[in-house]
Design a protein around this motif. Structure first.
Motif, PDB file in Angstrom:
ATOM      1  N   ARG A 237       0.816  -1.214   0.000  1.00  0.00           N
ATOM      2  CA  ARG A 237       0.000   0.000   0.000  1.00  0.00           C
ATOM      3  C   ARG A 237       0.853   1.269   0.000  1.00  0.00           C
ATOM      4  O   ARG A 237       0.374   2.335  -0.358  1.00  0.00           O
ATOM      5  CB  ARG A 237      -0.939   0.006   1.205  1.00  0.00           C
ATOM      6  N   GLU A 238       2.113   1.133   0.389  1.00  0.00           N
ATOM      7  CA  GLU A 238       2.995   2.302   0.437  1.00  0.00           C
ATOM      8  C   GLU A 238       4.161   2.218  -0.540  1.00  0.00           C
ATOM      9  O   GLU A 238       4.738   3.245  -0.899  1.00  0.00           O
ATOM     10  CB  GLU A 238       3.542   2.485   1.863  1.00  0.00           C
ATOM     11  N   TYR A 239       4.497   1.002  -0.975  1.00  0.00           N
ATOM     12  CA  TYR A 239       5.669   0.832  -1.831  1.00  0.00           C
ATOM     13  C   TYR A 239       5.297   0.157  -3.146  1.00  0.00           C
ATOM     14  O   TYR A 239       4.407  -0.699  -3.197  1.00  0.00           O
ATOM     15  CB  TYR A 239       6.740  -0.011  -1.125  1.00  0.00           C
ATOM     16  N   GLY A 240       5.998   0.549  -4.194  1.00  0.00           N
ATOM     17  CA  GLY A 240       5.912  -0.128  -5.475  1.00  0.00           C
ATOM     18  C   GLY A 240       7.119  -1.028  -5.666  1.00  0.00           C
ATOM     19  O   GLY A 240       8.112  -0.932  -4.938  1.00  0.00           O
ATOM     20  N   ILE A 241       7.037  -1.903  -6.663  1.00  0.00           N
ATOM     21  CA  ILE A 241       8.090  -2.884  -6.926  1.00  0.00           C
ATOM     22  C   ILE A 241       8.763  -2.565  -8.253  1.00  0.00           C
ATOM     23  O   ILE A 241       8.095  -2.300  -9.253  1.00  0.00           O
ATOM     24  CB  ILE A 241       7.494  -4.306  -6.955  1.00  0.00           C
ATOM     25  N   SER A 242      10.090  -2.606  -8.255  1.00  0.00           N
ATOM     26  CA  SER A 242      10.855  -2.378  -9.478  1.00  0.00           C
ATOM     27  C   SER A 242      11.984  -3.394  -9.563  1.00  0.00           C
ATOM     28  O   SER A 242      12.957  -3.312  -8.816  1.00  0.00           O
ATOM     29  CB  SER A 242      11.430  -0.957  -9.509  1.00  0.00           C
ATOM     30  N   THR A 243      11.857  -4.366 -10.466  1.00  0.00           N
ATOM     31  CA  THR A 243      12.955  -5.304 -10.692  1.00  0.00           C
ATOM     32  C   THR A 243      14.091  -4.631 -11.454  1.00  0.00           C
ATOM     33  O   THR A 243      15.237  -5.078 -11.391  1.00  0.00           O
ATOM     34  CB  THR A 243      12.466  -6.529 -11.482  1.00  0.00           C
ATOM     35  N   ARG A 244      13.774  -3.561 -12.166  1.00  0.00           N
ATOM     36  CA  ARG A 244      14.814  -2.822 -12.889  1.00  0.00           C
ATOM     37  C   ARG A 244      15.788  -2.177 -11.908  1.00  0.00           C
ATOM     38  O   ARG A 244      17.007  -2.216 -12.099  1.00  0.00           O
ATOM     39  CB  ARG A 244      14.167  -1.755 -13.774  1.00  0.00           C
ATOM     40  N   VAL A 271       3.624  -2.436  -9.793  1.00  0.00           N
ATOM     41  CA  VAL A 271       4.830  -3.149 -10.222  1.00  0.00           C
ATOM     42  C   VAL A 271       5.293  -2.546 -11.544  1.00  0.00           C
ATOM     43  O   VAL A 271       4.584  -2.613 -12.549  1.00  0.00           O
ATOM     44  CB  VAL A 271       4.575  -4.660 -10.395  1.00  0.00           C
ATOM     45  N   GLU A 272       6.467  -1.962 -11.527  1.00  0.00           N
ATOM     46  CA  GLU A 272       7.030  -1.358 -12.732  1.00  0.00           C
ATOM     47  C   GLU A 272       7.444  -2.436 -13.729  1.00  0.00           C
ATOM     48  O   GLU A 272       8.089  -3.420 -13.367  1.00  0.00           O
ATOM     49  CB  GLU A 272       8.247  -0.520 -12.352  1.00  0.00           C
ATOM     50  N   ASP A 273       7.058  -2.257 -14.982  1.00  0.00           N
ATOM     51  CA  ASP A 273       7.492  -3.161 -16.042  1.00  0.00           C
ATOM     52  C   ASP A 273       8.959  -2.874 -16.357  1.00  0.00           C
ATOM     53  O   ASP A 273       9.294  -1.759 -16.756  1.00  0.00           O
ATOM     54  CB  ASP A 273       6.634  -2.943 -17.291  1.00  0.00           C
ATOM     55  N   PRO A 274       9.859  -3.851 -16.190  1.00  0.00           N
ATOM     56  CA  PRO A 274      11.282  -3.581 -16.440  1.00  0.00           C
ATOM     57  C   PRO A 274      11.585  -3.243 -17.893  1.00  0.00           C
ATOM     58  O   PRO A 274      12.612  -2.629 -18.185  1.00  0.00           O
ATOM     59  CB  PRO A 274      11.968  -4.888 -16.024  1.00  0.00           C
ATOM     60  N   PRO A 277       9.488   1.358 -18.038  1.00  0.00           N
ATOM     61  CA  PRO A 277       9.341   1.899 -16.683  1.00  0.00           C
ATOM     62  C   PRO A 277       8.086   2.740 -16.467  1.00  0.00           C
ATOM     63  O   PRO A 277       7.712   2.986 -15.320  1.00  0.00           O
ATOM     64  CB  PRO A 277      10.605   2.755 -16.517  1.00  0.00           C
ATOM     65  N   LEU A 278       7.423   3.173 -17.523  1.00  0.00           N
ATOM     66  CA  LEU A 278       6.207   3.966 -17.363  1.00  0.00           C
ATOM     67  C   LEU A 278       4.955   3.097 -17.262  1.00  0.00           C
ATOM     68  O   LEU A 278       3.856   3.621 -17.061  1.00  0.00           O
ATOM     69  CB  LEU A 278       6.059   4.939 -18.541  1.00  0.00           C
ATOM     70  N   ARG A 279       5.112   1.796 -17.393  1.00  0.00           N
ATOM     71  CA  ARG A 279       3.965   0.881 -17.396  1.00  0.00           C
ATOM     72  C   ARG A 279       3.870   0.141 -16.071  1.00  0.00           C
ATOM     73  O   ARG A 279       4.844  -0.412 -15.581  1.00  0.00           O
ATOM     74  CB  ARG A 279       4.103  -0.114 -18.549  1.00  0.00           C
ATOM     75  N   ASP A 280       2.677   0.132 -15.496  1.00  0.00           N
ATOM     76  CA  ASP A 280       2.404  -0.569 -14.241  1.00  0.00           C
ATOM     77  C   ASP A 280       1.712  -1.886 -14.564  1.00  0.00           C
ATOM     78  O   ASP A 280       0.550  -1.900 -14.963  1.00  0.00           O
ATOM     79  CB  ASP A 280       1.524   0.306 -13.345  1.00  0.00           C
ATOM     80  N   ILE A 281       2.400  -3.014 -14.398  1.00  0.00           N
ATOM     81  CA  ILE A 281       1.818  -4.304 -14.755  1.00  0.00           C
ATOM     82  C   ILE A 281       0.942  -4.876 -13.641  1.00  0.00           C
ATOM     83  O   ILE A 281       0.304  -5.914 -13.827  1.00  0.00           O
ATOM     84  CB  ILE A 281       2.910  -5.327 -15.129  1.00  0.00           C
ATOM     85  N   GLY A 282       0.886  -4.199 -12.491  1.00  0.00           N
ATOM     86  CA  GLY A 282      -0.008  -4.638 -11.429  1.00  0.00           C
ATOM     87  C   GLY A 282      -1.354  -3.947 -11.463  1.00  0.00           C
ATOM     88  O   GLY A 282      -2.224  -4.224 -10.629  1.00  0.00           O
TER      89      GLY A 282
END
Length: 379
Positions: A237-244, A271-274, A277-282
């Motif tokens: 709820r507070e953090y997003g995910i970035s595998t990049r 979840v950032e699309d690696p 980066p502008l696309r949220d896959i979640g």
């Protein structure tokens, strides 16, 4: 029995599941046959300007396909030649609306064809990426068709790279895909967790815990760590995910404005699309809160089995995820295989005259090249 021995047992169960859930050569041939037939329908309707490519689980090496996996196809075409009526005319740029018009044309083609189960055909035009979903009538292979979805091809290349980097990624992904499918939570379009989102969450976990892929029982430890991390630890709820970047980012301070009060209630996972980066896959996974609660509950079940002195279930430790009866997941799989033998024999006889099938195990780059050529069939 020690805790270490129990992890070894679970790891062996995962290895057996991966082996037993792998598609047979006949089943892979079925899927290639569906690709061939579908490509023929599309090119007949849209002409040679249309190019049909395979992406998703079918384009990964090693393969991430389960019996329940969709066959993901994308249609590329010359956007400058698409007219307002969906015909190929000069001077029109491709938009979301023009992509949907193409999908509607293909939907009508499928209605006229004997290939699909007619009742299964549905166009989801409000999705982030509009998709035409249907099921092939003879093989029962589910198919998703999108238009000009280059992100799908890019994601397949990225997943292939990760599969080479993380040994535990394929087995853990297949177990969790089957787990989500049994719960009816494996489809982004219905608010669940699709394969690409799942793989990103696993890779992000591996980035936070690099030693997971180094232990002899890495698959068992990765499975429990995944359920624990997203069921208990990660504050989505507070953090997003970035595998990049390999680390979480605060939603409230991020410049992409992916956070809003509405998201907290409806779509809390970012979840950032690696590959973009502008696309949220979640974005489409609006049931993620319920999914993470299930992760927490099932982690507790598996964790209890790791405690020395606890009696192991008759159906195996992994069977706790399948919600199976006492006969266990392995015997259920064997019974299912026995029931499908006659169907497999019949289908192989029906398509035995078809030749020049492209292998679904080819790398994404090879798939891009081979799908541009026409595949001939000898009846």
């Amino acid at each position: 029995m020690s805790r270490k021995s129990r992890f070894k047992i679970l790891d062996e169960e995962i290895a057996r599941f991966v082996l037993d859930s792998s598609l047979s050569p006949e089943e892979l041939t079925f899927r290639t046959w569906v690709i061939t037939k579908t490509r023929a329908i599309i090119t007949e309707e849209l002409g040679d300007a249309a190019r049909v490519c395979c992406f998703g689980s079918s384009a990964t090496v090693p393969c991430l396909i389960l019996h329940s996996s969709d066959l993901d196809l994308v249609v590329f075409y010359d956007c400058a030649d698409l007219g307002s009526d969906g015909r190929f005319d000069k001077g029109t740029q491709v938009t979301r609306e023009s992509n949907i018009r193409i999908l509607k044309r293909l939907q009508e083609c499928l209605y006229r064809s004997t290939l699909p189960v007619r009742e299964s055909i549905r166009l989801i035009g409000l999705a982030n990426v509009p998709v035409l979903k249907w099921t092939e009538r003879l093989t029962h292979v589910p198919v998703d068709i999108s238009v000009n979805n280059s992100a799908g091809m890019d994601s397949s290349i990225q997943v292939n790279a990760w599969l080479q980097q993380y040994p535990a990624l394929k087995p853990t992904t297949l177990v969790l895909k089957n787990y989500l499918w049994r719960l009816g939570l494996n489809d982004n379009y219905s608010g669940g967790m699709g394969s690409y989102l799942l793989v990103n969450l696993l890779v992000f976990l591996f980035q936070q815990q690099p030693t997971l892929n180094q232990s002899p029982d890495c698959c068992a430890r990765a499975l429990l760590s995944f359920l624990s991390y997203y069921g208990y630890l990660f504050n989505y709820r507070e953090y997003g995910i970035s595998t990049r970047m390999g680390k979480p980012f605060l939603l409230t301070t991020h410049t992409r404005s992916w956070h809003s009060p509405r998201r907290t209630d409806i779509v809390p996972l970012v979840v950032e699309d690696p590959t973009d980066p502008l696309r949220d896959i979640g974005h489409s996974s609006f049931n993620i809160a319920a999914i993470f609660k299930l992760f927490k509950c099932d982690f507790e079940k598996l964790q209890a089995m790791m405690t020395p002195g606890t009696s192991l279930p008759q159906g195996g430790i992994l069977g706790l995820l399948w919600k199976t009866e006492s006969q266990g997941w392995l015997s259920s799989k064997m019974d299912s295989s026995m029931a499908n033998r006659e169907f497999t024999h019949t289908m192989m006889h029906c398509i035995s005259g078809c030749t020049s099938f492209a292998s679904v195990h080819q790398k994404t780059e090879a798939i891009n090249e081979t799908t541009q050529s026409n595949t001939d069939e000898e009846e």
